[in-house]
Write a protein that holds these residues in place. Sequence first.
Motif: not given
Length: 357
Positions: A81-91, A345-357
């Motif tokens: 796994l080489s990339d991850v990002r988070f997006r909020d969708t309508t559906a 073996k971390f390859y990429k790190a990002r700020v997560s866009g998801v907020a969890f309760s």
Amino acid sequence: MNRRSLLKGAAAAVVGAPLASLALPTGAHAVGGTYDVAVCEQAKNQILIHPANADWTPQNRRWAWTPPSAVVNGFNTWTNLSDVRFRDTTAHGWVALVAASYGKVGMVDIGDGDALLWSARPYGNPHAIERIPGVGAVVVASSEQDTGFGGPGNHPAVTTIEGGKPVTRQGFLTVYAPRPGQSDNPASLTKVDEFEFNGAHGLWYDGTYLWVLGTDLLVRYACTGTALGFRLADSGVRIPVSNGHGLDADYGDSRYLLLTEGGTVRRLDKSGTTPQLWTPTGAGVKSYSRTASGESFWLQAINVTDPVNFPDPDKGYWNTYVQFFDGAGSKYFTRPLTGYGYDAKFYKARVSGVAFS
């Protein structure tokens, strides 16, 4: 995980900007800001999210996802796994966009059984994936014309003569768009375009333009058309770079993007054309992220941080920890996996866009 455990619908100042994380788990060691970090972890081939200000233990983990197996010619095309990002969708609410170097990309429905809503195999060592909201299109950056793992690629390398010497360029962008009237249906995504982009490694949609980072260029594309007519149009902004790798928003200031090159981190004013050297900086940085508070973190290859034990660049492109920096760019703390029973073996790190309760 049920979607009711996710906080949805909050507006963000920057497209893809992180929402605020909630309180630390009881007993957590509070160092760092109140945001979450998502990593591509290749030892177990998984996406993990942990809070920055707590040890990265199974108890403190916010979310984890492991891709299914998709074997082609004896190789699992979901490997590395080489990339991850988070997006909020309508559906579907929050989705994770994921890419794997062995050939697969996909969209995961976070909080609804973590179902894989869509996947494709663009070949060519996928390194980044991005979604264009409204249209519902998806763009993938692949750094090679052939993965070398799951069979031949579908785009040849291009060799030209530059300065009297042959130069081979490889890599490409693949564009997927939904059928008419189905912008909220990932299952309708269809490949509509593909074109050469040398060493394509980074993507970022800033709300207006899609920025693409490759080996020697950072290019700004306009997003045109709808449904199957969606295309990327070169806006004329083409910025020379040196061995470009990671691309992200600057959550501390929405006017900027942050990019990593072979030996530097640079900050780009989106209205300008010359990226400026940024602090901290260093060789072998796979990804770099800056938070709204000014705190930042990067993933630096272990063959750079530990060259004696990992002298081979082809075997040390990951690291066992993520390095964090304070607002002045000074080293702050590190986060390895703790209590998992193995070294990451971390390859990429990002700020997560998801907020969890």
